[in-house]
Design an enzyme around this catalytic site. Structure first.
Site, short mmCIF file in Angstrom:
data_model
loop_
_atom_site.label_atom_id
_atom_site.label_comp_id
_atom_site.label_asym_id
_atom_site.label_seq_id
_atom_site.Cartn_x
_atom_site.Cartn_y
_atom_site.Cartn_z
N GLN A 55 11.04 15.60 11.24
CA GLN A 55 9.97 14.66 11.58
C GLN A 55 8.67 15.37 11.95
O GLN A 55 7.58 14.89 11.67
CB GLN A 55 10.41 13.74 12.72
CG GLN A 55 11.60 12.88 12.37
CD GLN A 55 11.42 12.15 11.06
OE1 GLN A 55 10.56 11.29 10.93
NE2 GLN A 55 12.23 12.50 10.06
N HIS A 99 6.01 15.92 9.30
CA HIS A 99 5.27 14.76 8.79
C HIS A 99 3.79 14.83 9.15
O HIS A 99 2.91 14.55 8.33
CB HIS A 99 5.84 13.46 9.37
CG HIS A 99 6.86 12.80 8.51
ND1 HIS A 99 6.60 12.34 7.25
CD2 HIS A 99 8.15 12.51 8.75
CE1 HIS A 99 7.68 11.79 6.74
NE2 HIS A 99 8.65 11.89 7.63
N SER A 139 5.29 9.46 12.96
CA SER A 139 6.75 9.41 12.94
C SER A 139 7.36 9.95 14.24
O SER A 139 6.77 10.80 14.91
CB SER A 139 7.28 10.21 11.75
OG SER A 139 8.65 10.00 11.59
N HIS A 159 -0.85 -39.74 20.75
CA HIS A 159 0.50 -39.31 20.42
C HIS A 159 1.50 -40.41 20.82
O HIS A 159 2.41 -40.76 20.05
CB HIS A 159 0.87 -38.02 21.17
CG HIS A 159 0.35 -36.77 20.53
ND1 HIS A 159 -0.98 -36.52 20.35
CD2 HIS A 159 1.02 -35.68 20.04
CE1 HIS A 159 -1.14 -35.34 19.77
NE2 HIS A 159 0.07 -34.81 19.56
N GLU A 208 11.47 5.52 17.01
CA GLU A 208 11.55 5.02 15.64
C GLU A 208 12.92 5.35 15.04
O GLU A 208 13.61 4.49 14.51
CB GLU A 208 10.44 5.65 14.81
CG GLU A 208 10.44 5.26 13.35
CD GLU A 208 9.42 6.05 12.54
OE1 GLU A 208 9.09 5.63 11.43
OE2 GLU A 208 8.96 7.11 13.02
N HIS A 209 13.30 6.63 15.10
CA HIS A 209 14.61 7.09 14.64
C HIS A 209 15.39 7.63 15.83
O HIS A 209 14.85 8.40 16.62
CB HIS A 209 14.47 8.22 13.61
CG HIS A 209 13.57 7.93 12.47
ND1 HIS A 209 12.24 8.34 12.46
CD2 HIS A 209 13.77 7.28 11.31
CE1 HIS A 209 11.68 7.95 11.32
NE2 HIS A 209 12.58 7.31 10.61
N ASP A 262 16.01 7.85 5.30
CA ASP A 262 14.67 7.88 4.69
C ASP A 262 14.72 7.62 3.19
O ASP A 262 13.81 6.99 2.64
CB ASP A 262 14.04 9.26 4.91
CG ASP A 262 13.10 9.27 6.10
OD1 ASP A 262 12.92 8.22 6.73
OD2 ASP A 262 12.54 10.34 6.39
N TYR A 291 0.86 -1.19 0.00
CA TYR A 291 0.00 0.00 0.00
C TYR A 291 0.89 1.24 0.00
O TYR A 291 1.80 1.36 0.82
CB TYR A 291 -0.91 0.03 1.23
CG TYR A 291 -1.92 1.16 1.17
CD1 TYR A 291 -3.18 0.95 0.62
CD2 TYR A 291 -1.60 2.44 1.61
CE1 TYR A 291 -4.10 1.99 0.53
CE2 TYR A 291 -2.51 3.48 1.52
CZ TYR A 291 -3.76 3.24 0.98
OH TYR A 291 -4.66 4.28 0.87
N ASN A 344 -3.35 6.02 6.27
CA ASN A 344 -4.05 6.79 7.30
C ASN A 344 -4.71 5.86 8.31
O ASN A 344 -4.54 4.63 8.27
CB ASN A 344 -5.06 7.75 6.65
CG ASN A 344 -6.15 7.01 5.89
OD1 ASN A 344 -6.38 5.81 6.08
ND2 ASN A 344 -6.83 7.71 5.00
#
Length: 421
Positions: free
Chosen positions: A251, A254, A229, A412, A319-320, A353, A121, A206
């Site tokens: 960031q 974003h 982000s 078994h 994240e970063h 990025d 996507y 989204n």
């Protein structure tokens, strides 16, 4: 930006993509309608949400040629080089199947198999994200996935941004559909007359896309539920305030819910960065978005020493993470939780990025505590191989039967004992 001292009661404000009850009900309705009505439901939703009345969702060769004609040649060259960097990095992640033979003749191993099909996507709307195409498609190609499908919402004229189509072509995507939103996720998961279903769905979107991915998980696999982000910067007094501020804002622009945090041992740097953020913010094209993000989710934490600063970063699990200190490599071993770690002054977050080759699909909302960046392994599955020898079964069969009976599973036990008679 507010400067505050690190404390044991440090409160980390996170944004979690849970959605409202109304949004969740809407997503469930869309998925149900696509499962029932297929292409006709896709057409209705594409016209309703994207304003485009489409007879066909499929990108044609003529549309691809038009995209190449519309895009600047320099941009094509840049994307080609970025794609090669991404491909080279991810090829190093490839693992091979393996088998070992024990002394008693038993063979054990692991078989690595690429997924048959993956859906990617790509967000639409007012912006174009060719980098998202490269980051999601290339690891899948390197993994050996045979069928990769890309979906992305069209504009009101039924068009897809040229850069997105060119990136798809460079990455090797053959199957592209002009479908967006929760309806695209439903089409990928369950199929329609036009779109065949896939085994896994990756890529950001989204809140409706995120909720749809959560709903279809189990029928297909997904990469993650990505949140807004995040960036954290770990810095000492050797860092340059103007560069740190620029990276924090990279960031913040974003999303209004993006998080930008500086953790430093230098009060002087903290004060200079706060002033620089305000100065640079006024000149940004997306200043309204960035200003809201900085106000709501921006922070500067002042630590007593570097150990406290590192502990704070690990608690953030960003994240970063940028490490801009006098000797940044010395801190790498102490950093436990971060999606991507950028070492040194010249490793600005946008380097990862777009161009370095590492993947920018990263865990958010503190999930770097237990999650990893998108990789080749996300597009492969592993099968265990067991070839037990007669000698091994005679040696261990009674133990296996005993273990099975301990769990109350008589059949078994008997399945093994039949071979020992």
């Amino acid at each position: 930006m507010k400067i505050q001292k690190v404390s044991k009661s440090l409160s980390i404000k996170r944004t979690v993509e849970n959605g409202t009850d109304e949004q969740l009900l809407a997503v469930k309705a869309i998925i149900g309608n696509v499962k029932r009505d297929g292409d006709s439901a896709i057409r209705r939703y594409t016209e309703q949400f994207d304003g485009a009345a489409l007879e066909s969702f499929t990108i044609t060769g003529d549309e691809m040629d038009e995209a190449f004609a519309d895009i600047d040649e320099e941009m094509v060259v840049i994307m080609q080089e970025a794609a090669e960097n991404i491909r080279s990095y991810h090829q190093k992640q490839l693992r091979s199947s393996w088998m070992t033979t024990e002394e008693n003749g038993t063979i054990l191993g692991q078989k690595i198999t690429p997924l048959d099909s993956v859906g990617v996507y790509v967000p639409g709307g007012t912006a174009a994200y060719p980098s998202s195409v490269l980051m999601n498609v290339i690891p899948a190609k390197v993994a050996g996935v045979a069928r990769i499908v890309m979906v992305t919402p069209p504009n009101q004229n039924g068009k897809i941004p040229a850069a997105v189509l060119v990136a798809a072509h460079l990455a090797g995507v053959k199957e592209i559909y002009k479908i967006g939103g929760a309806q695209a996720i439903a089409a990928l998961a369950y199929g329609t007359e036009t779109v065949r279903s896939v085994d896994k769905i990756t890529g950001p979107g989204n809140i409706y896309v995120a909720l749809a991915k959560r709903e279809v998980y189990g029928d297909v696999d997904i990469d993650m539920i990505a949140g807004p982000s995040e960036i954290a910067i770990l810095a000492d007094d050797t860092a340059r305030a103007n560069e740190v501020a620029a990276d924090l804002l990279s960031q913040a622009e974003h999303d209004e819910r993006a998080s930008s945090v500086l953790v430093t041992t230098s009060e002087l740097l903290a004060q200079k960065v706060a002033a620089e953020v305000a100065k640079q913010l006024a000149e940004l094209p997306r200043k309204d978005i960035a200003a809201k993000a900085i106000a709501d989710f921006g922070a500067i934490y002042l630590a007593r020493d570097m150990n406290e600063a590192v502990n704070t970063v690990n608690e953030l699990a960003p994240e970063h993470l940028e490490v801009i200190t006098e000797n940044p490599m010395e801190l790498l071993g102490k950093i436990k939780h971060a999606g991507a770690i950028f070492i040194g002054r010249f490793s600005s977050e946008p380097v990862g990025d777009y161009f370095a080759g590492t993947n920018h699909v990263l865990p958010t909302n503190g999930t770097a505590r237990f999650s990893s960046p998108l990789s080749v392994e996300d597009f492969q599955k592993k099968s265990s191989i067991i070839m037990y020898s007669e000698k091994a079964l005679k040696e261990n069969g009674a133990k296996i039967a005993t273990f099975a009976r301990k769990e109350g599973l008589e059949a078994h036990a008997r399945a093994v004992e039949e071979r020992l008679k």
